[in-house]
Scaffold this active site. Structure first.
Site, PDB file in Angstrom:
ATOM      1  N   GLY A   1       0.833  -1.210   0.000  1.00  0.00           N
ATOM      2  CA  GLY A   1       0.000   0.000   0.000  1.00  0.00           C
ATOM      3  C   GLY A   1       0.858   1.247   0.000  1.00  0.00           C
TER       4      GLY A   1
ATOM      5  N   ARG B   1       0.712  -4.822  -5.168  1.00  0.00           N
ATOM      6  CA  ARG B   1       0.863  -5.910  -4.190  1.00  0.00           C
ATOM      7  C   ARG B   1       1.217  -7.200  -4.924  1.00  0.00           C
ATOM      8  NH1 ARG B   1      -0.744  -4.239   0.850  1.00  0.00           N
ATOM      9  NH2 ARG B   1      -2.262  -2.542   0.956  1.00  0.00           N
TER      10      ARG B   1
ATOM     11  N   ASP C   1       5.770  -5.802   5.510  1.00  0.00           N
ATOM     12  CA  ASP C   1       6.228  -7.187   5.670  1.00  0.00           C
ATOM     13  C   ASP C   1       6.072  -8.031   4.401  1.00  0.00           C
ATOM     14  OD1 ASP C   1       3.525  -7.034   6.044  1.00  0.00           O
ATOM     15  OD2 ASP C   1       3.468  -8.193   7.902  1.00  0.00           O
TER      16      ASP C   1
ATOM     17  N   THR D   1       4.746   1.353   6.499  1.00  0.00           N
ATOM     18  CA  THR D   1       3.303   1.048   6.603  1.00  0.00           C
ATOM     19  C   THR D   1       2.663   2.100   7.495  1.00  0.00           C
ATOM     20  OG1 THR D   1       1.616  -0.391   7.534  1.00  0.00           O
ATOM     21  CG2 THR D   1       3.814  -0.725   8.383  1.00  0.00           C
TER      22      THR D   1
ATOM     23  N   ASP E   1       0.184   1.535   9.114  1.00  0.00           N
ATOM     24  CA  ASP E   1      -0.324   0.797  10.279  1.00  0.00           C
ATOM     25  C   ASP E   1       0.675   0.784  11.444  1.00  0.00           C
ATOM     26  OD1 ASP E   1      -2.442   0.267   8.659  1.00  0.00           O
ATOM     27  OD2 ASP E   1      -2.279  -1.910   8.703  1.00  0.00           O
TER      28      ASP E   1
ATOM     29  N   ASP F   1       3.015  -1.247  12.220  1.00  0.00           N
ATOM     30  CA  ASP F   1       3.078  -2.525  12.936  1.00  0.00           C
ATOM     31  C   ASP F   1       4.230  -3.415  12.495  1.00  0.00           C
ATOM     32  OD1 ASP F   1       2.152  -3.176  10.434  1.00  0.00           O
ATOM     33  OD2 ASP F   1       0.436  -4.348  11.108  1.00  0.00           O
TER      34      ASP F   1
ATOM     35  N   ARG G   1      -4.850  -3.182  10.167  1.00  0.00           N
ATOM     36  CA  ARG G   1      -5.253  -4.560   9.852  1.00  0.00           C
ATOM     37  C   ARG G   1      -5.002  -5.509  11.028  1.00  0.00           C
ATOM     38  NH1 ARG G   1      -6.204  -7.830   5.550  1.00  0.00           N
ATOM     39  NH2 ARG G   1      -6.371  -6.008   4.205  1.00  0.00           N
TER      40      ARG G   1
HETATM   41  O1  F6P Z   1      -0.949  -1.587   4.272  1.00  0.00           O
HETATM   42  C1  F6P Z   1      -1.696  -1.233   5.331  1.00  0.00           C
HETATM   43  C2  F6P Z   1      -3.107  -0.887   4.987  1.00  0.00           C
HETATM   44  O2  F6P Z   1      -3.190   0.476   5.094  1.00  0.00           O
HETATM   45  C3  F6P Z   1      -4.087  -1.634   5.901  1.00  0.00           C
HETATM   46  O3  F6P Z   1      -4.414  -0.958   7.054  1.00  0.00           O
HETATM   47  C4  F6P Z   1      -5.276  -1.844   5.023  1.00  0.00           C
HETATM   48  O4  F6P Z   1      -5.991  -2.980   5.411  1.00  0.00           O
HETATM   49  C5  F6P Z   1      -4.666  -1.996   3.696  1.00  0.00           C
HETATM   50  O5  F6P Z   1      -3.491  -1.238   3.680  1.00  0.00           O
HETATM   51  C6  F6P Z   1      -5.591  -1.617   2.573  1.00  0.00           C
HETATM   52  O6  F6P Z   1      -4.880  -1.429   1.418  1.00  0.00           O
HETATM   53  P1  F6P Z   1      -5.425  -1.603  -0.070  1.00  0.00           P
HETATM   54  O7  F6P Z   1      -6.830  -1.106  -0.072  1.00  0.00           O
HETATM   55  O8  F6P Z   1      -4.526  -0.761  -0.875  1.00  0.00           O
HETATM   56  O9  F6P Z   1      -5.313  -3.033  -0.394  1.00  0.00           O
END
Ligand code: F6P
Length: 347
Positions: A10, A72, A103, A125, A127, A129, A171
């Protein structure tokens, strides 16, 4: 040296600041040349590149997104994917590869490291985390956006005597929820680390009404589990290449339950990708710049298989394999802090 670079997973405010810092220090200080791979690991698999020069990284420090774009793409899911990456890295005559990602991205980097590719990682990230670092760039920006949203929700909730549930990203860990919830003065904060206790949330809401406040704000992380099923709320059944579901809906679930059980009008807002877009805060630009400069230093110290990290106030590095071994969940002391700001209704 010839150094490749990619951004995976992301997007995250500060990615461009990392790219710019590594390229500027690499060219001005070490005399490097850079190759940017487009769209994360897809760019390596398909040899889609752009030159990274002083000119091409000019004017990007304050921009959200990533000039390298992202995806991704899971190389390990493609037959012969790792070998294909190695071949493209060789074709581009690269001495090293800087992988900027979370990760999933670093997991692919680690698989390539095990095959002899010289990678250095940068933790990314919103997040926050990723294991082994005290902070990921992008988190501060996400928290600022979420906190502003919580502030804004206060005035509309009060005007209408409503409960508003604000769903934020997170997440596997509730860092954004806890920071924005505490900074924004939420009445309850719900995170993946702790099972949701709806009775306790409702008791807080009712107690607040009894004390003369006609509204409440609840912040919930997208990864918090639904009490009835112990599952995360998802949007559709699609999985990404790393097997992640699209999370969404826990906020609406909590709002529906609160309205049903209290009779108070309750709305839910999902901040979604708003939290990831736009210009990074000064803190994130600074942290991202330190990471970018730190990564190119590691390359020139021949310290491959390492991830640049923040420990306290110092930039240092850890084995990349350690970073991907587990998630960094919210410090229980912060959860206690959030709880201590609300009445203990069971006492
Ligand atoms: O990578 C972290 C994050 O921001 C998460 O909190 C979320 O679930 C995810 O990305 C959503 O990303 P996308 O909609 O781009 O798949």
């Amino acid at each position: 040296m010839r150094v490749g670079m990619l951004t995976g997973g992301g997007d995250c405010p500060g990615l461009n600041a990392v790219i710019r810092a590594a390229v500027r220090k690499g060219i001005f200080h070490y005399g490097d040349e850079f190759v940017g791979f487009l769209e994360g690991w897809r760019g390596v698999l398909e040899n889609k590149t752009m030159p990274l020069t002083i000119e091409s990284v000019s004017g990007i420090l304050h921009l959200g997104g990533t000039i390298l774009r992202t995806s991704r793409t899971n190389v390990r899911k493609k037959p012969g994917g790792l070998e294909q990456c190695i071949s493209v890295i060789q074709q581009n005559k690269l001495d090293a590869l800087i992988t900027i990602g979370g990760d999933d991205t670093q997991g692919v980097a680690n698989a390539l490291i095990e095959k002899g590719v010289k990678c250095v990682g940068v933790p990314k990230t919103i997040d926050n985390d990723l294991n082994g670092t005290d902070a990921c760039f992008g988190f501060d920006t996400a928290v600022s956006i979420a906190t502003e949203a919580v502030d804004r929700l206060h005035s509309t909730a009060e005007a209408h005597s409503r409960v508003i549930v604000c769903e934020v990203m997170g997440r596997d860990a509730g860092w954004i929820a806890v920071y924005s919830g505490v900074a924004g003065g939420a009445d309850a904060i719900l995170v993946p680390e702790v099972p949701i206790d709806l009775d306790a949330v409702i008791a807080q809401i009712k107690d607040r009404r009894a004390r003369g406040k006609n509204f409440s704000i609840i912040v919930v992380a997208e990864g918090a589990k639904m009490p009835a099923s112990d599952a995360k709320a998802t949007h559709g059944s699609k999985l990404d290449e790393f097997g992640h579901e699209r999370l969404a809906g826990i906020g609406q679930y909590v709002a529906d339950e609160i309205e049903k059980r209290t009779g108070f009008e309750t709305r839910s807002v999902n901040l979604g990708h708003t939290q990831r877009g736009g210009t990074p805060t000064a803190y994130d630009r600074m942290l991202a710049t330190r990471y970018g400069a730190g990564a190119i230093d590691l390359v020139h110290q021949n310290r491959f298989g390492r991830l640049v990290v923040l420990r306290g106030t110092e930039i240092t590095d850890i084995a990349l394999a350690d970073a991907i071994s587990k998630n960094r969940t919210v410090d229980p002391k912060l959860l206690d802090l959030a709880k201590s700001l609300q009445p203990d209704l069971k006492a």
